[in-house]
Design a protein around this motif. Structure first.
Motif, PDB file in Angstrom:
ATOM      1  N   LEU A  25      -2.761   6.249   8.440  1.00 22.32           N
ATOM      2  CA  LEU A  25      -2.884   5.417   7.242  1.00 22.32           C
ATOM      3  C   LEU A  25      -4.352   5.144   6.946  1.00 22.32           C
ATOM      4  CD1 LEU A  25      -0.035   2.840   7.955  1.00 22.32           C
ATOM      5  CD2 LEU A  25       0.053   4.889   6.523  1.00 22.32           C
ATOM      6  N   ASN A  26      -4.958   6.010   6.159  1.00 20.84           N
ATOM      7  CA  ASN A  26      -6.349   5.752   5.805  1.00 20.84           C
ATOM      8  C   ASN A  26      -6.491   5.494   4.317  1.00 20.84           C
ATOM      9  OD1 ASN A  26      -6.283   8.764   5.370  1.00 20.84           O
ATOM     10  ND2 ASN A  26      -8.405   8.370   4.837  1.00 20.84           N
ATOM     11  N   TYR A  27      -7.464   4.658   4.003  1.00 22.03           N
ATOM     12  CA  TYR A  27      -7.777   4.303   2.615  1.00 22.03           C
ATOM     13  C   TYR A  27      -9.282   4.216   2.487  1.00 22.03           C
ATOM     14  CZ  TYR A  27      -8.589  -0.422   4.344  1.00 22.03           C
ATOM     15  OH  TYR A  27      -9.073  -1.504   5.026  1.00 22.03           O
ATOM     16  N   ILE A  47      -5.856   2.265   9.272  1.00 20.48           N
ATOM     17  CA  ILE A  47      -5.095   1.126   9.773  1.00 20.48           C
ATOM     18  C   ILE A  47      -4.418   1.534  11.080  1.00 20.48           C
ATOM     19  CG2 ILE A  47      -3.203  -0.474   9.336  1.00 20.48           C
ATOM     20  CD1 ILE A  47      -3.654   0.075   6.313  1.00 20.48           C
ATOM     21  N   ALA A 145       1.136   1.828   1.826  1.00 17.39           N
ATOM     22  CA  ALA A 145       0.958   2.264   3.222  1.00 17.39           C
ATOM     23  C   ALA A 145       2.287   2.705   3.831  1.00 17.39           C
ATOM     24  CB  ALA A 145       0.334   1.142   4.044  1.00 17.39           C
ATOM     25  N   ARG A 148       3.372   6.044   2.529  1.00 20.62           N
ATOM     26  CA  ARG A 148       2.643   7.121   3.229  1.00 20.62           C
ATOM     27  C   ARG A 148       3.238   7.340   4.607  1.00 20.62           C
ATOM     28  NH1 ARG A 148      -2.369   9.673   3.717  1.00 20.62           N
ATOM     29  NH2 ARG A 148      -2.110   9.994   1.504  1.00 20.62           N
ATOM     30  N   ARG A 149       3.493   6.246   5.305  1.00 16.38           N
ATOM     31  CA  ARG A 149       4.025   6.349   6.670  1.00 16.38           C
ATOM     32  C   ARG A 149       5.380   7.059   6.676  1.00 16.38           C
ATOM     33  NH1 ARG A 149       2.891   1.950  10.683  1.00 16.38           N
ATOM     34  NH2 ARG A 149       1.227   3.426  11.081  1.00 16.38           N
TER      35      ARG A 149
END
Length: 151
Positions: A25-27, A47, A145, A148-149
């Motif tokens: 989980l990147n932003y 994260i 998030a 995405r996960r």
């Protein structure tokens, strides 16, 4: 099956690892604080569950009160001064790892960009990636998030 993700500071003295079995989980954050703290155009952040993260080596901490609430405590290497990760008292279950400190950051694709009102004009963001002029609300951020996960 879980994969061990590893990384560390520039000189290798401060290391970390965590087990992970879903997409990372990147932003990206383009706020001025992130620009200054990275000495770059934005911060690429990941994260990680605080309980899953293991730090080894020596670190020094630097804490700041955040305008949006809570205290952020940053972990830096005392030798090369790299900032490896940070945690905020508002979200104790998660730690933010600087994605550039991963041993293998290839394949990372951010699920969101925030503070695009401060984004440098030459940065092009893929139009399918959600963007926010400032910090998104916690519910919206976590919805993205978790989407995405889920893959």
């Amino acid at each position: 099956m879980p994969t061990t993700i590893t990384g560390g500071c520039r000189c290798g003295q401060l290391r970390y690892s965590f087990e992970h079995d879903r997409p990372l989980l990147n932003y990206c954050c383009h706020c001025l604080d992130c620009q200054k703290s990275t000495a770059s155009a934005f911060a690429d952040q990941l994260i990680v569950s605080t309980d899953a993260l293991t730090l080894t080596g020596r670190s020094v901490t630097y804490s700041t009160e955040r305008p949006s609430g809570g205290t952020t405590t940053n972990q830096h290497c005392p030798d090369c001064f790299s900032r490896v990760c940070s945690a905020n008292t508002v979200y104790p279950a998660m730690t933010i790892v600087r994605a550039g400190t991963l041993d293998d950051p290839s394949g990372l694709e951010p699920f969101a960009h925030m503070w695009t009102s401060r984004k440098r004009g030459w940065i092009a963001i893929d139009p399918v990636v959600p963007t926010f002029e400032e910090t998104p609300g916690p519910a919206e951020f976590m919805r993205l998030a978790m989407a995405r996960r889920a893959g």
